[in-house]
Write an enzyme that holds these catalytic residues in place. Structure first.
Site, PDB file in Angstrom:
ATOM      1  N   GLY A 166      46.973  48.050  27.928  1.00 14.35           N
ATOM      2  CA  GLY A 166      47.094  47.929  26.477  1.00 14.35           C
ATOM      3  C   GLY A 166      47.974  49.010  25.861  1.00 14.35           C
ATOM      4  CD  GLU A 200      46.950  44.910  31.656  1.00 18.52           C
ATOM      5  OE1 GLU A 200      47.801  45.121  32.554  1.00 18.52           O
ATOM      6  OE2 GLU A 200      47.193  45.107  30.458  1.00 18.52           O
ATOM      7  CB  ALA A 211      42.103  47.402  26.690  1.00 16.88           C
ATOM      8  CD  GLU A 233      48.951  44.338  26.975  1.00 16.47           C
ATOM      9  OE1 GLU A 233      47.925  45.038  27.060  1.00 16.47           O
ATOM     10  OE2 GLU A 233      48.967  43.112  27.146  1.00 16.47           O
TER      11      GLU A 233
HETATM   12  N1  CAA Z   1      39.339  52.819  29.354  1.00 13.59           N
HETATM   13  C1  CAA Z   1      38.274  53.638  29.208  1.00 13.59           C
HETATM   14  N2  CAA Z   1      38.265  54.917  29.643  1.00 13.59           N
HETATM   15  C2  CAA Z   1      39.362  55.362  30.271  1.00 13.59           C
HETATM   16  C3  CAA Z   1      40.499  54.561  30.452  1.00 13.59           C
HETATM   17  C4  CAA Z   1      40.466  53.228  29.950  1.00 13.59           C
HETATM   18  N3  CAA Z   1      41.515  52.397  30.045  1.00 13.59           N
HETATM   19  N4  CAA Z   1      41.437  55.277  31.123  1.00 13.59           N
HETATM   20  C5  CAA Z   1      40.899  56.484  31.321  1.00 13.59           C
HETATM   21  N5  CAA Z   1      39.655  56.546  30.814  1.00 13.59           N
HETATM   22  C6  CAA Z   1      38.720  57.667  30.846  1.00 13.59           C
HETATM   23  C7  CAA Z   1      38.112  57.856  32.230  1.00 13.59           C
HETATM   24  O1  CAA Z   1      37.014  56.983  32.426  1.00 13.59           O
HETATM   25  C8  CAA Z   1      37.719  59.322  32.179  1.00 13.59           C
HETATM   26  O2  CAA Z   1      36.519  59.430  31.454  1.00 13.59           O
HETATM   27  P1  CAA Z   1      35.354  60.458  31.953  1.00 13.59           P
HETATM   28  O3  CAA Z   1      35.997  61.832  31.852  1.00 13.59           O
HETATM   29  O4  CAA Z   1      34.260  60.246  30.978  1.00 13.59           O
HETATM   30  O5  CAA Z   1      35.024  60.084  33.372  1.00 13.59           O
HETATM   31  C9  CAA Z   1      38.817  59.940  31.323  1.00 13.59           C
HETATM   32  O6  CAA Z   1      39.424  58.874  30.589  1.00 13.59           O
HETATM   33  C10 CAA Z   1      39.904  60.612  32.152  1.00 13.59           C
HETATM   34  O7  CAA Z   1      40.394  59.662  33.077  1.00 13.59           O
HETATM   35  P2  CAA Z   1      40.477  59.914  34.661  1.00 13.59           P
HETATM   36  O8  CAA Z   1      39.415  60.871  35.079  1.00 13.59           O
HETATM   37  O9  CAA Z   1      40.514  58.589  35.331  1.00 13.59           O
HETATM   38  O10 CAA Z   1      41.900  60.652  34.758  1.00 13.59           O
HETATM   39  P3  CAA Z   1      42.882  60.681  35.991  1.00 13.59           P
HETATM   40  O11 CAA Z   1      43.903  61.715  35.682  1.00 13.59           O
HETATM   41  O12 CAA Z   1      42.121  60.807  37.274  1.00 13.59           O
HETATM   42  O13 CAA Z   1      43.599  59.229  35.984  1.00 13.59           O
HETATM   43  C11 CAA Z   1      44.636  57.284  35.009  1.00 13.59           C
HETATM   44  C12 CAA Z   1      44.405  58.821  34.917  1.00 13.59           C
HETATM   45  C13 CAA Z   1      45.478  56.961  36.242  1.00 13.59           C
HETATM   46  C14 CAA Z   1      45.368  56.865  33.739  1.00 13.59           C
HETATM   47  C15 CAA Z   1      43.253  56.596  35.109  1.00 13.59           C
HETATM   48  O14 CAA Z   1      42.421  57.073  34.074  1.00 13.59           O
HETATM   49  C16 CAA Z   1      43.314  55.102  35.001  1.00 13.59           C
HETATM   50  O15 CAA Z   1      43.692  54.430  35.933  1.00 13.59           O
HETATM   51  N6  CAA Z   1      42.908  54.545  33.832  1.00 13.59           N
HETATM   52  C17 CAA Z   1      42.826  53.121  33.646  1.00 13.59           C
HETATM   53  C18 CAA Z   1      44.208  52.504  33.493  1.00 13.59           C
HETATM   54  C19 CAA Z   1      44.072  51.015  33.339  1.00 13.59           C
HETATM   55  O16 CAA Z   1      43.649  50.331  34.233  1.00 13.59           O
HETATM   56  N7  CAA Z   1      44.490  50.491  32.173  1.00 13.59           N
HETATM   57  C20 CAA Z   1      44.429  49.088  31.886  1.00 13.59           C
HETATM   58  C21 CAA Z   1      43.157  48.757  31.184  1.00 13.59           C
HETATM   59  S1  CAA Z   1      42.926  47.024  31.039  1.00 13.59           S
HETATM   60  C22 CAA Z   1      43.801  46.562  29.696  1.00 13.59           C
HETATM   61  O17 CAA Z   1      44.531  47.328  29.100  1.00 13.59           O
HETATM   62  C23 CAA Z   1      43.560  45.120  29.306  1.00 13.59           C
HETATM   63  C24 CAA Z   1      44.411  44.575  28.211  1.00 13.59           C
HETATM   64  O18 CAA Z   1      45.629  44.448  28.320  1.00 13.59           O
HETATM   65  C25 CAA Z   1      43.748  44.042  27.051  1.00 13.59           C
END
Ligand code: CAA
Length: 261
Positions: A112, A135, A67, A115
């Site tokens: 998400g 999460e 998400a 999911e």
């Molecule tokens: N939401 C918003 N933006 C996201 C994102 C997310 N879930 N995941 C990645 N991005 C964005 C980053 O902010 C980044 O944006 P900028 O270039 O503007 O800085 C871009 O995508 C590229 O990401 P990274 O620079 O972080 O890429 P990376 O290769 O270094 O890492 C990754 C990749 C390990 C997937 C890392 O991006 C990450 O950990 N993302 C988040 C994963 C996460 O925690 N997901 C769960 C979200 S909570 C959820 O899903 C709740 C629910 O169930 C309702």
């Protein structure tokens, strides 16, 4: 409806391809994207010529990285609950698509994103896919169905381990715990996905829809009720032109030419 965050295509007759298309955010799911996924699911549901759908993400880095964290950051309790319900609604619509929906997981499949894949009927992953429910790392529990669908898919112990540690699971482990159904080389994902889709699309459409209805509705039933549902659906198949054609084709040693009626 026109879409801004997803692509919805029909690469071949009867086959839909839904691509989450926010590559700059690794295809993260914001509210608009969730609504578009729900709307696309409704469109596929209404299309009586639909045979199967594929769901994937743009690029080779991520299926969906979760998400949208930027959108969620300042949520109040009410906004959080509403966002979760919005995602659940969209994924319920996807799960309710009457034809098989196959997730093609091409990279990060987190939160998400995992999911979304869980709301599909099965998952084909590349050898580079990474699954996880991170999460808790962000201070929230899963909100788009993982607390319910993940234990049903891989059992409560494994699900809880993933949901409470946020541990990432690579493709081979995902295969071994039954999260993914197949692992394929990254450059063959679309080809393998289309092969699976064609296999489904070539079978009796009424029978395919009845199979999905029996499994999906039966999952929430006692065994006896599920078996009764199966018998009803078997009867429905026998009332179809597809069943007459399928069995005639077998006996006449030729390929069936199904009408979907
Ligand atoms: N939401 C918003 N933006 C996201 C994102 C997310 N879930 N995941 C990645 N991005 C964005 C980053 O902010 C980044 O944006 P900028 O270039 O503007 O800085 C871009 O995508 C590229 O990401 P990274 O620079 O972080 O890429 P990376 O290769 O270094 O890492 C990754 C990749 C390990 C997937 C890392 O991006 C990450 O950990 N993302 C988040 C994963 C996460 O925690 N997901 C769960 C979200 S909570 C959820 O899903 C709740 C629910 O169930 C309702």
């Amino acid at each position: 409806m026109s879409y801004k965050n997803i692509l919805l295509e029909q690469p071949e007759a009867g086959i839909y391809l839904l691509t989450v298309n926010r590559p700059k955010a690794l295809n993260a799911l914001n509210s608009a994207t969730l609504d578009e996924i729900g709307a696309a699911a409704e469109l596929i549901t209404r299309d009586s010529t639909a045979r199967v759908a594929l769901v994937t993400g743009t690029g080779d880095k991520a299926f969906v990285a979760g998400a949208d964290i930027a959108e969620m950051q300042n949520f109040t309790q009410e906004e959080g609950a509403a966002f979760s319900a919005r995602g659940s609604r969209a994924f319920a619509r996807l799960e309710a698509v009457p034809v098989p929906v196959i997730a093609l997981v091409n990279g990060y499949c987190l939160g998400g994103g995992c999911e979304l894949a869980l709301a599909c009927d099965w998952i084909i992953a590349t050898d580079r896919a990474v699954f996880g429910q991170p999460e808790v790392t962000l201070g929230v529990c899963a909100g788009f169905g993982a607390t319910q669908r993940l234990p049903r898919k891989i059992g409560p112990s494994r699900a809880l381990e993933l949901l409470t540690t946020g541990r990432q699971v690579k493709a081979e482990e995902a295969l071994s715990i039954g999260l993914a159904s197949a692992v394929v080389p990254a450059d063959e994902l679309m080809q393998k996905g289309l092969e699976a889709a064609r296999s489904v699309a070539s079978k009796g459409p009424v029978a395919v829809r009845c199979s999905k209805e029996a499994v999906r509705r039966g999952a929430d039933m006692e065994l006896a009720a599920g078996l009764a549902l199966e018998s009803e659906l078997f009867g429905r198949c026998c009332a179809s032109a597809d069943q007459k054609e399928g069995m005639a084709a077998f006996l006449q040693k030729r390929r069936a030419n199904f009408s979907g009626k």
